[in-house]
Design an enzyme around this catalytic site. Structure first.
Site, short mmCIF file in Angstrom:
data_model
loop_
_atom_site.label_atom_id
_atom_site.label_comp_id
_atom_site.label_asym_id
_atom_site.label_seq_id
_atom_site.Cartn_x
_atom_site.Cartn_y
_atom_site.Cartn_z
N GLU A 249 8.70 -55.80 -64.02
CA GLU A 249 7.49 -56.64 -63.99
C GLU A 249 6.32 -55.67 -64.06
O GLU A 249 6.04 -54.97 -63.08
CB GLU A 249 7.43 -57.46 -62.70
CG GLU A 249 8.65 -58.36 -62.45
CD GLU A 249 8.66 -59.59 -63.33
OE1 GLU A 249 7.66 -59.85 -64.03
OE2 GLU A 249 9.68 -60.30 -63.32
N CYS A 283 -1.73 -58.61 -60.83
CA CYS A 283 -1.33 -58.43 -62.23
C CYS A 283 -1.69 -59.65 -63.08
O CYS A 283 -1.82 -59.54 -64.29
CB CYS A 283 0.16 -58.16 -62.30
SG CYS A 283 1.13 -59.42 -61.46
P1 NDP Z 1 2.84 -47.89 -59.98
O1 NDP Z 1 3.57 -48.09 -61.26
O2 NDP Z 1 2.03 -46.66 -59.82
O3 NDP Z 1 3.83 -47.92 -58.74
C1 NDP Z 1 4.72 -48.98 -58.48
C2 NDP Z 1 5.82 -48.48 -57.55
O4 NDP Z 1 6.64 -47.55 -58.26
C3 NDP Z 1 5.30 -47.73 -56.33
O5 NDP Z 1 6.12 -48.00 -55.23
C4 NDP Z 1 5.42 -46.30 -56.79
O6 NDP Z 1 5.42 -45.41 -55.73
C5 NDP Z 1 6.73 -46.34 -57.52
N1 NDP Z 1 6.98 -45.23 -58.44
C6 NDP Z 1 6.10 -44.37 -59.00
N2 NDP Z 1 6.75 -43.48 -59.78
C7 NDP Z 1 8.07 -43.78 -59.73
C8 NDP Z 1 9.25 -43.24 -60.32
N3 NDP Z 1 9.21 -42.19 -61.14
N4 NDP Z 1 10.43 -43.82 -60.04
C9 NDP Z 1 10.50 -44.89 -59.22
N5 NDP Z 1 9.43 -45.43 -58.62
C10 NDP Z 1 8.21 -44.90 -58.87
O7 NDP Z 1 1.96 -49.18 -59.79
P2 NDP Z 1 0.86 -49.44 -58.68
O8 NDP Z 1 1.47 -49.30 -57.33
O9 NDP Z 1 -0.34 -48.64 -59.04
O10 NDP Z 1 0.57 -51.00 -58.91
C11 NDP Z 1 -0.27 -51.48 -59.88
C12 NDP Z 1 0.47 -51.89 -61.14
O11 NDP Z 1 1.45 -52.86 -60.83
C13 NDP Z 1 -0.43 -52.54 -62.15
O12 NDP Z 1 -0.15 -52.04 -63.43
C14 NDP Z 1 -0.05 -54.00 -62.08
O13 NDP Z 1 -0.29 -54.74 -63.25
C15 NDP Z 1 1.39 -53.92 -61.78
N6 NDP Z 1 1.85 -55.17 -61.19
C16 NDP Z 1 2.65 -55.99 -61.94
C17 NDP Z 1 3.06 -57.21 -61.43
C18 NDP Z 1 3.96 -58.12 -62.22
O14 NDP Z 1 4.57 -58.98 -61.59
N7 NDP Z 1 4.10 -57.98 -63.52
C19 NDP Z 1 2.62 -57.67 -60.12
C20 NDP Z 1 1.79 -56.71 -59.41
C21 NDP Z 1 1.43 -55.52 -59.95
P3 NDP Z 1 4.03 -44.70 -55.33
O15 NDP Z 1 3.13 -45.76 -54.86
O16 NDP Z 1 4.43 -43.77 -54.26
O17 NDP Z 1 3.54 -44.01 -56.56
#
Ligand code: NDP
Length: 467
Positions: A249, A283
Site C-alpha cells: 500500500e 495517503c
Molecule cells: P516509509 O516508506 O519511509 O516507511 C514505511 C515503513 O517502512 C516504516 O516503518 C519504515 O521504517 C519502513 N522501512 C523503511 N525502509 C525499509 C526497508 N528497507 N525495509 C523494510 N521496511 C522499511 O513511509 P513513511 O513512514 O514516510 O510514510 C509515508 C508514506 O506512506 C507516504 O508515501 C504515504 O503515501 C504512504 N502511505 C500509504 C498508505 C496506503 O494505504 N496506500 C497509507 C498511509 C501512508 P522507518 O520509519 O524506520 O524508516
C-alpha cells in the site's frame, strides 16, 4: 511527564535490542524527546521468529470462531484503554487529541470488531460439479511481517494485525521509529487480553535495519507493507525473489475534482477536509483540487478562507517539515503562487500552516510528486475530458474524489479515474468490507474484507469425488 521506555515485545516478555542501541523519539508538538526505543536489527528478528514459531501452531489449531473471540477480547481491552491510546498517539504524531481519539483509536478498535464479525460470517466455500465437490479452505500462512508508517500509526498497524490473527498467523510488526508509542502500548494490551505474546511480536527500530531484516528472514512468509513508493520498491526487490506473498500500500497524489454543477458552499468543507486532515499526512488526502475555469473566481477566495480556519497540528518531524517547505519553494520556482500558508508560527514544534498554491502547471513537479503534508495545489480545467486527463496524469493511482450536484454523473466520472478507490460527494468514508489499495505506482494488491482474508491465508482446494 518523564520519557517513555519503549521495548521490543517478543513472546511473553520485553527486551532491549540485542545491540543495546537506542533511538530517541521526538514529539512534534515541541521537539522534545518523549521516548527512547530499541534500535533493533537482524538479531532481534531472529528472536521474534522463534517466539512466533512457538506460539503460532496452537493458535492456528483453534477454530475461526475461537480466534474471532480473541479479537473481540482484544477490542475490549483497547476500548478500556482508548483515551490513553489517543493520548499516546497525539503525543507521538502531534495530531489533535480528538482526531487521535475519534479518527485513529476508534478505528483501531473497529478493525478488530469488524474482522471478528466478518470472520464469523464466512460461509463454507463449496463449488459443486456433476460428480464431485470442491471444498476451498483457507490455511494460515505462518509468520507474517507487518510494516507500517507514522501517519496513522496504530490505525494502519491494527488494520493488518486483525485479519492476520483471524486467519491463524503469528505476526512480527515493525512500526515507524517516529511513532512507536501506541504499538508498544498495544503489545501490552494484547497480552492483557490473554493472547499468547508470541502471536504479536513488536520490534522497534529503523526501516533499513530491522525492517529490511524482517523482509529478508526466510521464515517470514508474507509481508504486508504500507509506506512510500520508493521504500515499497526496496521491499518488493527483497521479497519477490524469495516468493513471499506481498501486499504493498504505497503513496498517492490524489485529485479532488469539483464538477461544474457543484454547489461551492455545499462541497467546500469536504474539499478542505480531504486536503488537510491530519496535516495532509494521509495517503488518501486530495492534494490536487481541479476546478472549472468558469468557477475559479468564485471558488478560490472561499477555499482559501476555509483553509485558514481549518484546525491543524504540526507535521511529523523537522526533516519532514523541511521537505514540505522545499516543495513550497519549488512551487514558486515552477511559477506558482502560494496564496496562504507555509508558515512555521512561533511554536517550538514542527508546525506548518496549511498552504494553497495556484498557478502551477498540472505537470509540474509540485503537482505530480507526493508531498504528504499540508499543501494543496489548485488547477483550472475547461472540459470534463481535461479534468480527467489531469486527474490521471501522475504515476500514482491510489484514490480520488468527485464533487457534484448530480451523484450519477459523479459516479460515471469516478469510474474513469485511474485509481483503486474514489468517492463521490464524500471522502474517507470507509466500509471495511470493500477493497482498499492503489493502481499504478500506488501499490500492488488489495486489503479489506475478503481481500484481507485472502492475503493473510493460503487458499487450498480439496476436490472430493462423489461416492
Ligand atoms: P516509509 O516508506 O519511509 O516507511 C514505511 C515503513 O517502512 C516504516 O516503518 C519504515 O521504517 C519502513 N522501512 C523503511 N525502509 C525499509 C526497508 N528497507 N525495509 C523494510 N521496511 C522499511 O513511509 P513513511 O513512514 O514516510 O510514510 C509515508 C508514506 O506512506 C507516504 O508515501 C504515504 O503515501 C504512504 N502511505 C500509504 C498508505 C496506503 O494505504 N496506500 C497509507 C498511509 C501512508 P522507518 O520509519 O524506520 O524508516
Amino acid at each position: 511527564m518523564g520519557h517513555i521506555d519503549v521495548r521490543n515485545a517478543i513472546g511473553s516478555s520485553y527486551h532491549d535490542a540485542v545491540s543495546g542501541l537506542r533511538i530517541d523519539d521526538i514529539g512534534p508538538l515541541d521537539g522534545t524527546v518523549v521516548a527512547t526505543l530499541p534500535r533493533s536489527d537482524a538479531a532481534d528478528v531472529a528472536r521474534a521468529v522463534e517466539a512466533a514459531r512457538a506460539a503460532q501452531p496452537s493458535w492456528a489449531a483453534l477454530s475461526l470462531f475461537e480466534r474471532a473471540n480473541g479479537l473481540d477480547r482484544l477490542a475490549d481491552t483497547m476500548e478500556a484503554a482508548a483515551d490513553e491510546l489517543a493520548h499516546l498517539e497525539a503525543l507521538d504524531t502531534g495530531k489533535p487529541w480528538d482526531v487521535a481519539r475519534h479518527v485513529d483509536i476508534d478505528r483501531c478498535i473497529r478493525n478488530f470488531r469488524f474482522f471478528a464479525a466478518f470472520g464469523r460470517d464466512q460461509a463454507p466455500e463449496l463449488f459443486r460439479m456433476d460428480d464431485a465437490t470442491n471444498h476451498v479452505i483457507r490455511k494460515p500462512i505462518g509468520i507474517v511481517g507487518l510494516i507500517s508508517p507514522w501517519n496513522l500509526p496504530l490505525y494502519l498497524l491494527t488494520w493488518k494485525v486483525a485479519p492476520a490473527l483471524l486467519m491463524g498467523n503469528a505476526v512480527i510488526a515493525k512500526p515507524s521509529e517516529l511513532t512507536p508509542l501506541t504499538a508498544h502500548r498495544f503489545s501490552e494490551l494484547v497480552r492483557e487480553a490473554g493472547l499468547d505474546g508470541g502471536l504479536v511480536n513488536v520490534l522497534h527500530g529503523f526501516g533499513p535495519e530491522v525492517g529490511q531484516a524482517l523482509v529478508e528472514h526466510p521464515a517470514v512468509e508474507a509481508i504486508s507493507f504500507t509506506g512510500g513508493t520508493a521504500t515499497g520498491r526496496i521491499v518488493a526487490a527483497t521479497a519477490a525473489p524469495m516468493f513471499k506473498k506481498l501486499s504493498l500500500e504505497l503513496g498517492g497524489k490524489n485529485a479532488t475534482v469539483v464538477l461544474d454543477d457543484a454547489d461551492i458552499d455545499a462541497v467546500l468543507h469536504g474539499v478542505v477536509r480531504s486536503g488537510f486532515l491530519n496535516s495532509g499526512q494521509i495517503c488518501l488526502c486530495g492534494s490536487r483540487v481541479l476546478v472549472p475555469s468558469t468557477m475559479m473566481a468564485a471558488f478560490l477566495p472561499r477555499f482559501v478562507d476555509a483553509v485558514q480556519r481549518f484546525p491543524i497540528g504540526p507535521v511529523i518531524s523537522e526533516a519532514h517539515r523541511s521537505k514540505v517547505e522545499g516543495y513550497l519553494q519549488l512551487a514558486v520556482e515552477e511559477g506558482g503562487t502560494v496564496l496562504t500558508g507555509g508558515e512555521r508560527g512561533d511554536g517550538t514544534g514542527f508546525h506548518l500552516s496549511p498552504a494553497v498554491v495556484a498557478g502551477l502547471s498540472p505537470t509540474s513537479r509540485c503537482a505530480t510528486e507526493e508531498i504528504f503534508g499540508p499543501v494543496v495545489t489548485v488547477h483550472p480545467y475547461s472540459t470534463e475530458e481535461e479534468a480527467l486527463d489531469i486527474a490521471n496524469g501522475t504515476e500514482y493511482g491510489l484514490a480520488g474524489s468527485v464533487w457534484t450536484s448530480d451523484a450519477e454523473r459523479g459516479r460515471r466520472f469516478a469510474e474513469r479515474m485511474d485509481t483503486g478507490m474514489a468517492w463521490v460527494n464524500t471522502w474517507l468514508h470507509r466500509d471495511l468490507r470493500v477493497p482498499f489499495g492503489g493502481v499504478k505506482q500506488s501499490g500492488v494488491g488489495r486489503e479489506g474484507g475478503m481481500w484481507s482474508l485472502g492475503f493473510f491465508s493460503e487458499a487450498v482446494n480439496i476436490c472430493v469425488a462423489d461416492d
